[in-house]
Design an enzyme around this catalytic site. Sequence first.
Site, PDB file in Angstrom:
ATOM      1  N   CYS A  59      -4.527  11.146  -1.511  1.00 11.90           N
ATOM      2  CA  CYS A  59      -3.608  10.528  -2.459  1.00 11.90           C
ATOM      3  C   CYS A  59      -4.169   9.179  -2.863  1.00 11.90           C
ATOM      4  O   CYS A  59      -5.028   8.639  -2.179  1.00 11.90           O
ATOM      5  CB  CYS A  59      -2.216  10.368  -1.851  1.00 11.90           C
ATOM      6  N   HIS A  79       7.957  -2.670   0.926  1.00 12.91           N
ATOM      7  CA  HIS A  79       7.271  -3.363   2.007  1.00 12.91           C
ATOM      8  C   HIS A  79       6.586  -4.615   1.484  1.00 12.91           C
ATOM      9  O   HIS A  79       6.243  -4.720   0.310  1.00 12.91           O
ATOM     10  CB  HIS A  79       6.260  -2.452   2.711  1.00 12.91           C
TER      11      HIS A  79
END
Length: 742
Positions: free
Chosen positions: A4, A658
């Site tokens: 990915c 995050h």
Amino acid sequence: MTACPTGIAHTYMAAEKLAQTARSLGHEIKVETQGSIGAENVLSDNDVREADGVIIAADKDVDRSRFVGKKVLAVGVAEGIRHPEQLIERVQSAPVYGGEPGDGAGGGAAAASGGGGTGGGKERSVAYKALMNGVSYMIPFVVVGGLLIAISLAVGGHPTPEGLKIAPGSFWEDVNNIGTIGFQLMVPILSGYIAYAIGDRPALVPGMIGGWIATHGELYGMKDASAGFIGGIVTGFLAGYLVVWIKKVKVPRFAQPIMPIIVIPIAATTALGLFFIYVLGKPISWVFTHLTGWLSGMTGTSAIVLGAILGLMIAFDMGGPVNKTAFLFGSGLIASGNQTVMGMCAAAIPVMPLGQGLATLIRRHLYSEQERETGMAALFMGLFGISEGAIPFAAARPAQVIPANMLGGAVAGALAGMAGVADAVPHGGPIVAVLGAVDGVPVFFVAVVIGAVVTALTTVALVDVAERRKSGARSGAGGGGEVMAGADAAVTAGGASSVVAEAGVAEPVVAEPVVAGPVVAGVGAGAGAEAVAGGASRTAVAVAPVPGPAAAPGQGSDGEAVDIDGVETDGNDVSGDGHGADSDSDSAPSAEVLSGYLTEQTVKTQLDADGKEAAIREMAELAAGTGKVADVDELVRVALAREAQGTTGLGEEIAIPHAKTDAVTAPVVGFARSADGIDWGSLDGTLAKLVFMISVPEAAAGDEHLRILALLSRKLMDAHFRTRLQSAEDKAAILRVLGEIR
């Protein structure tokens, strides 16, 4: 192999799904994950030798050299998550990878279509990934250049017979010049990074120089126009594939070191430049000349027809020869007293950026975070008649965007022609009306608005249809056109089978064993019963991310606009701890949840926020209750900056924002639920109902936030785990469920 673009969540999600499904079908499996924190559970030579097949689920080109002589099935990373049972079935009849030059990663069309098979086109083709790479690097130049030009025109510009002009020697002329430089670099950057994605570094120089030639028509006989961004796309692909071809030429060993830095760039640049000037440039110049003559013969026709034709031409290539022909035709008639033709052009000019920007607002889930931000910039550019604001959309989705642009442009031009709108300056967009250069202002605005709405609605309809077709193809079609029979066919009676699946990464990672977990409802349904009949089978899988346009300006180090790849998931646990979906939610919670970073103090059963920014602030304030947050505002700023690089909405109603910042003094993880869900920009369109926020200090040892993300994303593949987390009655129950994550 699964790869990915970021190597954070979906690297491990694909590993979970493939491992769980393979084991449910009776296969042995080994998963190599290559995430942002490195390569884990690396496949040995023996693993590859004993495997009967290799599954590569990746959205980037990967090195397949170690799989020579094995059956290799290559698909996109999403397939590893969505249809693992079909992949295991298909790899058993996949072609054997022969290790030819065109089969490997890193260049050539064969990298996507040959050597190992592509699983029916599920893997993104080299051409698609190259185009997306070029677009991602081009976008910041479009945005910066366009906005600087728009601001300078808005503040320092005034209408003249030659168009909107800025006083010579003024501050705003300098700002305008800087923006113009950005626009001049836009197409060379697009072309160069398309070439780079195909032919690697030796292709960068010929691609950029080819793009520069494409935008400077004077080099091939066009004084007032050029091939525009379409010419840049052409030179990018030509440069990339030319370099790939030159690389195949056998040269003496002593010459090999200078090939990539001297010989290949010089040869490819010279050949491409001369080819464009002498071969491609002449037909483009011919088209420009004859279109001008054809338009001149239409001046006596219906104003509606002429306006529609001019609108079509203006919207077609946005700065290319067709667009320039229409624009110069309209501006040339101003001096003769005919201002209505320019009025038609002026109404069509802003339609493309306004329409594409509007489309990103109408159907947000069809666009990545970066595309939505580009859409806002396009809206602003459209107000100032800067049609180039729509180029990133047209380059990324030409089959959907260009027809939509043309339809909206034709409508706007026809309406302006019907109403006899006149424009006294060679410029377009609402700005010219505001500055008093337009006659028939109300109808002019009506034409622009209707044209933009038509473009927006047509765009979202066409993009939606395209996405539905892709989804249908993923779920129904197999390699070579065969239709998947489902997981039941994956394992038939007979000898053992072994599959290797691998995933690519940007950086090295720590080895970790893969442990099977329970099969989740809806994954491989019906497969387990018949799998047993087939005897023992072996599957080795490796999973990893992709360094792609990650370093693109404005994109940040996480890569594509949708972080953690934006793939819908549900699934299984191969986190290495053996804890699966069937764990007892009533069992005593682990002494520590996520290494003690998530505590009862950082859990909230119900978020009050109804928007992403508000939710991030609420989560930051929740974390601040631990005393580990020194600056809440800075933590929120860093987390939002991370969202600007690409949404952290995973899909399946999950979001994991995050931040790595010294606004926190120690790692802290918060969790909260939202009953109604929050729009987090997930590609699957689901609203986030389970929100984790990870905050770590800059000085945190290693990539602690990546490790936590990996643990979370693995466990969140388990649909039953998510259900129990959603239905947990209080904080204690939530912590018991979360205690299963190790």
